[in-house]
Design a protein around this motif. Structure first.
Motif, PDB file in Angstrom:
ATOM      1  N   ASP A 385     -32.892  -4.688  24.232  1.00 20.26           N
ATOM      2  CA  ASP A 385     -32.412  -5.246  23.658  1.00 20.26           C
ATOM      3  C   ASP A 385     -32.485  -7.195  24.576  1.00 20.26           C
ATOM      4  O   ASP A 385     -32.092  -7.036  25.613  1.00 20.26           O
ATOM      5  N   PRO A 386     -33.216  -7.515  24.481  1.00 21.27           N
ATOM      6  CA  PRO A 386     -34.072  -9.037  25.624  1.00 21.27           C
ATOM      7  C   PRO A 386     -33.154 -10.290  25.794  1.00 21.27           C
ATOM      8  O   PRO A 386     -32.978 -10.366  26.881  1.00 21.27           O
ATOM      9  N   HIS A 387     -31.707  -9.544  25.030  1.00 14.22           N
ATOM     10  CA  HIS A 387     -30.411 -10.610  25.198  1.00 14.22           C
ATOM     11  C   HIS A 387     -29.835 -10.169  25.574  1.00 14.22           C
ATOM     12  O   HIS A 387     -28.459 -10.736  25.881  1.00 14.22           O
ATOM     13  N   ASN A 388     -29.814  -8.743  26.330  1.00 12.06           N
ATOM     14  CA  ASN A 388     -28.907  -8.050  26.523  1.00 12.06           C
ATOM     15  C   ASN A 388     -28.325  -8.686  27.817  1.00 12.06           C
ATOM     16  O   ASN A 388     -28.604  -9.073  28.560  1.00 12.06           O
ATOM     17  N   ARG A 389     -26.668  -9.035  28.069  1.00 12.69           N
ATOM     18  CA  ARG A 389     -26.104  -8.903  29.532  1.00 12.69           C
ATOM     19  C   ARG A 389     -25.391  -8.624  29.934  1.00 12.69           C
ATOM     20  O   ARG A 389     -24.670  -6.986  29.875  1.00 12.69           O
ATOM     21  N   PRO A 390     -25.216  -8.410  31.624  1.00 17.03           N
ATOM     22  CA  PRO A 390     -24.934  -7.167  32.244  1.00 17.03           C
ATOM     23  C   PRO A 390     -23.345  -7.239  31.800  1.00 17.03           C
ATOM     24  O   PRO A 390     -22.440  -8.465  31.713  1.00 17.03           O
ATOM     25  N   GLY A 391     -22.844  -5.453  31.874  1.00 14.94           N
ATOM     26  CA  GLY A 391     -21.442  -4.763  31.332  1.00 14.94           C
ATOM     27  C   GLY A 391     -21.547  -5.470  29.782  1.00 14.94           C
ATOM     28  O   GLY A 391     -20.383  -4.839  29.746  1.00 14.94           O
ATOM     29  N   LYS A 392     -22.398  -5.767  29.177  1.00 17.50           N
ATOM     30  CA  LYS A 392     -22.456  -5.510  27.545  1.00 17.50           C
ATOM     31  C   LYS A 392     -22.274  -4.136  27.309  1.00 17.50           C
ATOM     32  O   LYS A 392     -23.069  -3.521  28.073  1.00 17.50           O
ATOM     33  N   LYS A 393     -21.318  -3.563  27.010  1.00 17.77           N
ATOM     34  CA  LYS A 393     -21.510  -2.152  25.882  1.00 17.77           C
ATOM     35  C   LYS A 393     -21.229  -1.439  24.605  1.00 17.77           C
ATOM     36  O   LYS A 393     -21.643  -1.054  23.981  1.00 17.77           O
ATOM     37  N   HIS A 394     -22.487  -2.942  23.979  1.00 16.42           N
ATOM     38  CA  HIS A 394     -22.379  -2.714  22.807  1.00 16.42           C
ATOM     39  C   HIS A 394     -24.060  -1.479  22.533  1.00 16.42           C
ATOM     40  O   HIS A 394     -24.662  -1.189  23.930  1.00 16.42           O
ATOM     41  N   TRP A 395     -23.689  -0.593  21.564  1.00 15.66           N
ATOM     42  CA  TRP A 395     -24.281   1.628  21.835  1.00 15.66           C
ATOM     43  C   TRP A 395     -25.843   0.513  21.457  1.00 15.66           C
ATOM     44  O   TRP A 395     -26.907   1.633  22.340  1.00 15.66           O
ATOM     45  N   ALA A 396     -25.999  -0.324  20.652  1.00 12.54           N
ATOM     46  CA  ALA A 396     -27.072  -0.733  20.405  1.00 12.54           C
ATOM     47  C   ALA A 396     -28.035  -1.361  21.314  1.00 12.54           C
ATOM     48  O   ALA A 396     -29.343  -1.916  21.626  1.00 12.54           O
ATOM     49  N   SER A 397     -28.039  -2.124  22.541  1.00 15.03           N
ATOM     50  CA  SER A 397     -28.112  -3.115  23.682  1.00 15.03           C
ATOM     51  C   SER A 397     -28.623  -1.284  24.301  1.00 15.03           C
ATOM     52  O   SER A 397     -29.755  -2.308  25.571  1.00 15.03           O
ATOM     53  N   HIS A 398     -28.701  -0.548  25.259  1.00 16.21           N
ATOM     54  CA  HIS A 398     -28.734  -0.220  25.851  1.00 16.21           C
ATOM     55  C   HIS A 398     -29.693   1.265  25.334  1.00 16.21           C
ATOM     56  O   HIS A 398     -30.517   2.523  26.694  1.00 16.21           O
ATOM     57  N   HIS A 399     -30.553   1.479  24.302  1.00 14.55           N
ATOM     58  CA  HIS A 399     -31.776   2.147  23.428  1.00 14.55           C
ATOM     59  C   HIS A 399     -32.528   1.501  22.776  1.00 14.55           C
ATOM     60  O   HIS A 399     -32.712   0.266  22.758  1.00 14.55           O
ATOM     61  N   PRO A 400     -34.121   1.866  23.745  1.00 14.98           N
ATOM     62  CA  PRO A 400     -35.058   1.393  22.912  1.00 14.98           C
ATOM     63  C   PRO A 400     -34.976   1.232  21.417  1.00 14.98           C
ATOM     64  O   PRO A 400     -35.641   2.645  20.686  1.00 14.98           O
ATOM     65  N   TYR A 401     -35.138   0.251  20.590  1.00 16.02           N
ATOM     66  CA  TYR A 401     -35.786   0.529  19.640  1.00 16.02           C
ATOM     67  C   TYR A 401     -36.972  -0.268  19.355  1.00 16.02           C
ATOM     68  O   TYR A 401     -37.113  -1.533  19.747  1.00 16.02           O
ATOM     69  N   ILE A 402     -37.281  -0.544  17.937  1.00 21.22           N
ATOM     70  CA  ILE A 402     -38.054  -1.474  17.534  1.00 21.22           C
ATOM     71  C   ILE A 402     -37.332  -2.870  16.582  1.00 21.22           C
ATOM     72  O   ILE A 402     -36.941  -2.686  16.064  1.00 21.22           O
ATOM     73  N   ARG A 403     -38.009  -3.535  17.440  1.00 24.50           N
ATOM     74  CA  ARG A 403     -36.589  -5.029  17.815  1.00 24.50           C
ATOM     75  C   ARG A 403     -37.134  -6.610  17.062  1.00 24.50           C
ATOM     76  O   ARG A 403     -37.224  -7.447  16.901  1.00 24.50           O
ATOM     77  N   THR A 404     -38.667  -5.746  16.893  1.00 28.99           N
ATOM     78  CA  THR A 404     -39.661  -6.816  16.009  1.00 28.99           C
ATOM     79  C   THR A 404     -40.148  -7.218  14.500  1.00 28.99           C
ATOM     80  O   THR A 404     -40.904  -5.341  14.519  1.00 28.99           O
ATOM     81  N   PRO A 405     -40.556  -8.227  14.034  1.00 31.79           N
ATOM     82  CA  PRO A 405     -41.677  -7.906  13.416  1.00 31.79           C
ATOM     83  C   PRO A 405     -43.088  -6.924  13.051  1.00 31.79           C
ATOM     84  O   PRO A 405     -43.148  -6.284  12.817  1.00 31.79           O
ATOM     85  N   ARG A 406     -43.334  -7.795  14.209  1.00 31.29           N
ATOM     86  CA  ARG A 406     -44.840  -7.447  14.552  1.00 31.29           C
ATOM     87  C   ARG A 406     -44.644  -5.626  15.014  1.00 31.29           C
ATOM     88  O   ARG A 406     -45.097  -5.045  14.860  1.00 31.29           O
ATOM     89  N   ALA A 407     -43.458  -5.298  15.671  1.00 32.58           N
ATOM     90  CA  ALA A 407     -43.656  -4.106  15.772  1.00 32.58           C
ATOM     91  C   ALA A 407     -43.132  -3.189  14.956  1.00 32.58           C
ATOM     92  O   ALA A 407     -43.998  -2.185  14.820  1.00 32.58           O
ATOM     93  N   LEU A 408     -42.464  -3.098  13.861  1.00 34.18           N
ATOM     94  CA  LEU A 408     -42.729  -2.423  12.816  1.00 34.18           C
ATOM     95  C   LEU A 408     -43.554  -2.822  12.030  1.00 34.18           C
ATOM     96  O   LEU A 408     -44.057  -2.003  10.881  1.00 34.18           O
ATOM     97  N   ALA A 409     -44.479  -3.699  12.164  1.00 32.56           N
ATOM     98  CA  ALA A 409     -45.944  -3.664  10.862  1.00 32.56           C
ATOM     99  C   ALA A 409     -47.244  -2.634  12.135  1.00 32.56           C
ATOM    100  O   ALA A 409     -47.615  -2.050  11.325  1.00 32.56           O
ATOM    101  N   ILE A 410     -46.920  -2.690  13.017  1.00 30.59           N
ATOM    102  CA  ILE A 410     -47.697  -1.837  14.081  1.00 30.59           C
ATOM    103  C   ILE A 410     -47.473  -0.448  13.358  1.00 30.59           C
ATOM    104  O   ILE A 410     -48.330   0.593  14.091  1.00 30.59           O
ATOM    105  N   GLY A 411     -46.414  -0.216  13.866  1.00 30.27           N
ATOM    106  CA  GLY A 411     -45.770   1.146  13.101  1.00 30.27           C
ATOM    107  C   GLY A 411     -46.434   1.642  11.839  1.00 30.27           C
ATOM    108  O   GLY A 411     -46.436   2.545  11.796  1.00 30.27           O
ATOM    109  N   LEU A 412     -46.349   0.604  11.127  1.00 30.84           N
ATOM    110  CA  LEU A 412     -46.247   1.086   9.354  1.00 30.84           C
ATOM    111  C   LEU A 412     -48.236   1.213   9.674  1.00 30.84           C
ATOM    112  O   LEU A 412     -48.702   1.881   8.898  1.00 30.84           O
TER     113      LEU A 412
END
Length: 736
Positions: A385-412
């Motif tokens: 997550d490019p907006h991750n901040r120190p101490g943030k505990k959201h599960w999605a912040s600490h795992h690498p995912y496809i996060r942009t339309p461009r990356a999704l399009a390349i994967g497809l």
């Protein structure tokens, strides 16, 4: 009847609250008896409050709520319904140390402050320091800290022997298990996604009322929390399903009710129940008192009027049962010093769409082609997550995912050009959603049929196709949720923003003849045969009833054509989850399609690392019938007789709108209606219909029910008869 919470609290007289005439107010509301008179003392003695609560009736119904920061004590005993609004719950007895932790500002009108109304997304309000959760009281410089138990250890090491199927033992003939279950049916999914659910999401909390059926075990206490108080009629309906206990085969209803505690913050805010409770430290202390490890201290404050051995320690296997694991539920378990009975927040990745694909690949289970796909180098598309901040505990912040339309399009593009996958459409799914509402379908037929052969460099070819795919994403993506849009609106965040926050995957749509959606449900639990080890216990298989991709109901068990493979694959999934530190409920959804040879192809599509739509129907059968699942995937009672069910969460009829749940329950229990008698749950034959989700009836004309029969045909007949019964009610109401 008793749904009993007996808080020994301090009452502060207030002329603004009761118009300076407390005596007459109390007498008029019939809350207290006539012997109480106003005195110069500013507090009602705890012993007097205890006496008056007991004097009311050992079978009165008392619930605790904290709306807008105030504690409410509800005494419900028809035909009267009285409410005492306690302005200061500062101690549980005159010597309680709780008073010392209550700041002076809490003696204002907001005695149990709601510590912040934010938190619609998972990370809000979850940063802790030193094992304590410090929260500011709005408008002051003070704070309240909820201390965690000093001997709390990781949930994986503390998991209690709790599974709804503990009813496979006949507890009426065995020694009490001495277990306290604190139920927090908190739906800790992404707040922005839950906003899209048109119905009140907190109404789904009633799915976990199946825990009330556990009271048949004389050694079980249940502390049930909910965002809003559960109707007394609904509580009595569930507890009464066991029978009235007249024949001695089960505890009496009054005895079971005496071990049931209902607590509600009565909070309308759009955040999960776990955070509503964490924002109210004094309510947490009440829950903790009720579930103390040393039962003697708890009983000195909350004396239970029942026949259970008062020397028993009711927290010998106590635990916190939640709908889904989360960081907030971790904090809640830590604050209460209880075992968390579902997966902890740090393992939630394995319940995401991408985490599911990781597990399927590790378990060597067939699943749809899609992206991310590490075999074609998609790891370069995964980012934090490019907006991750120190101490943030959201599960999605600490795992690498496809996060942009461009990356999704390349994967497809890689799937199309490298893997030669050209389905009729692609399924695009946010990593976390509710009931399929984070999904959409993408038609790329025009791009898949376009030639890119004039571009010689393979990487350039992929990027050229990716540009075309990215350009059509906003227009070609068709969402399951009607309120979803690409850019969003004032009321709802857009799909593009959710991709950046939660991550996204894309899978080939599986097109085949007679598609069905079987599922496997199990629990990862401690294994006494292995020191510190865990094992996978299968609970059930189902055919899911879907409206598009949205869950409507289920049929148990799934088809025998592929049931053995569903079980085999499901167990493999469970083993991989156990290896990765997961405990608690999980389900695995599949798609079955008939192939040209007449056989069935089976593909795993997602893992739900939580309780879900198939949990409560199974629990109804397991707890009411008693028994276990056999190797053939069919549930058998202790006497060997099989049981089957057909269930729905979504029966709708406009004619039921506006109907009070107590009125509907009265019709269900009508001894003069032949149709009601036919479908009503029979505790002797152990067949019939169990209704649930009563909170949906009045606003939406919607009700859920589980039709449990001695055969699959019998279950379907009961289901159809229930539909007739509900239509009969609707028709009569429409005429009126």
């Amino acid at each position: 009847m008793s749904v009993v919470v007996r808080p020994t609290c301090m009452y502060e007289e207030d002329e603004h609250l009761y118009g300076g005439d407390i005596d007459q107010t109390m007498l008029k509301r019939q809350t207290w008896d006539g012997r109480y008179s106003k005195s110069s003392s500013s507090t009602m003695p705890p012993s007097l409050m205890m006496h008056l609560l007991k004097k009311r009736s050992p079978d009165s119904t008392v619930a605790v709520a904290a709306p807008d920061g105030d504690i409410h004590v509800h005494a419900i005993d028809p035909p009267t319904a009285a409410t005492l609004k306690t302005r200061r719950l500062s101690s549980f007895d005159s010597t309680s140390s709780l008073r010392s932790t209550t700041s002076a500002s809490m003696r204002r009108s907001a005695s149990v402050p709601d510590l912040g109304h934010g938190g619609e997304s998972e990370e809000d309000g979850e940063d802790t320091e030193g094992g304590r959760q410090a929260e500011s009281i709005p408008g002051t410089g003070d704070s309240v800290a909820v201390s965690a138990s000093e001997d709390v250890v990781p949930a994986r090491d503390l998991r209690a022997d709790y599974v709804p199927l503990h009813a496979s033992v006949d507890h009426t003939k065995s020694s009490p298990t001495n277990t306290t279950i604190v139920v927090v049916p908190s739906i800790d999914l992404d707040g922005d996604e839950l906003k899209r659910v048109s119905t009140f999401i907190e109404n789904y909390e009633e799915r976990q009322l199946y825990h009330l059926l556990m009271l048949n075990d004389p050694g079980v206490r249940v502390i049930y929390t909910s965002s809003h108080p559960v109707s007394e009629a609904v509580v009595r309906y569930y507890v009464g399903l066991r029978g009235n206990g007249d024949d001695g085969s089960t505890p009496s209803i009054s005895e079971m009710m005496s071990r049931l505690y209902m607590i509600s913050p009565d909070d309308n805010s759009k955040r999960p129940l776990s955070k509503k409770l964490l924002a109210r430290p004094l309510v947490l202390r009440l829950i903790k008192r009720l579930s103390m490890k040393d039962g003697s201290d708890a009983r000195s404050h909350f004396k239970r009027l029942n026949s259970i051995d008062n020397s028993a320690s009711f927290l010998s296997t106590a635990g916190l049962s939640v709908y889904t694991g989360s960081n907030a539920c971790d904090n809640l378990a830590h604050s209460l010093g209880l075992r968390l009975l579902e997966s902890c927040g740090e393992t939630m990745h394995f319940g995401t769409k991408q985490g599911s694909r990781d597990i399927f690949a590790a378990a060597d289970i067939p699943h749809p082609a899609g992206t991310p796909d590490l075999t074609v180098g998609d790891e370069d598309l995964l980012t934090l997550d490019p907006h991750n901040r120190p101490g943030k505990k959201h599960w999605a912040s600490h795992h690498p995912y496809i996060r942009t339309p461009r990356a999704l399009a390349i994967g497809l593009a890689r799937q199309i050009l490298i893997k030669k996958n050209r389905p009729k459409k692609w399924m695009v799914k946010l990593n976390q959603g509710f009931s399929g509402m984070g999904n959409g379908s993408l038609n790329l037929q025009a791009i898949q049929n376009k030639s890119y052969d004039h571009i010689q460099d393979s990487s350039a070819r992929i990027f050229a196709m990716a540009e075309d795919i990215e350009a059509v994403l906003p227009s070609n993506l068709k969402y399951e949720c009607p309120s979803m849009t690409w850019d969003g609106c004032d009321e709802h965040i857009g799909f593009k923003s959710q991709v950046a926050k939660l991550g996204v995957i894309a899978e080939a749509f599986l097109d085949g003849e007679v598609p069905t959606s079987p599922s496997f449900q199990a629990v990862v639990e401690p294994d006494s045969r292995v020191d510190g080890g865990h094992s996978v216990r299968m609970l059930s298989t189902h055919e899911q009833l879907l409206d598009g991709q949205i869950y409507d109901g289920c049929i148990n068990p799934c088809s025998s054509h592929y049931r053995s493979r569903v079980v085999e694959y499901g167990k493999r999934v469970g083993e991989q989850l156990e290896t990765n530190g997961v405990v608690g409920h999980f389900s695995c959804d599949f798609l079955a399609t008939r192939n040209p040879d007449g056989g069935w192809d089976l593909n795993a599509v997602e893992i739900n690392l939580r309780q879900g739509g198939t949990t409560h129907p199974h629990a109804h059968m397991a707890l009411l019938c008693g028994g276990q699942l056999m190797d053939d995937g069919v549930f058998h009672m202790l006497n060997g007789d099989p049981r089957f069910y057909v269930a729905t969460d979504c029966y709708r009829d406009e004619g039921l709108k506006g109907m009070d749940d107590a009125d509907l329950i009265a019709l269900i229990q009508n001894h003069k209606d032949p149709l009601a008698i036919k479908i009503r749950w029979d505790p002797v034959c152990k067949t019939g219909v169990v209704f649930h989700l009563f909170k949906f009836v009045k606003p939406y004309g919607r009700i859920g029910f589980s039709a449990i029969g001695s055969s699959s045909d019998h279950a379907h007949i009961l289901y159809d008869e229930t539909v007739k019964f509900l239509k009969q009610i609707s028709k009569k109401r429409t005429k009126c």
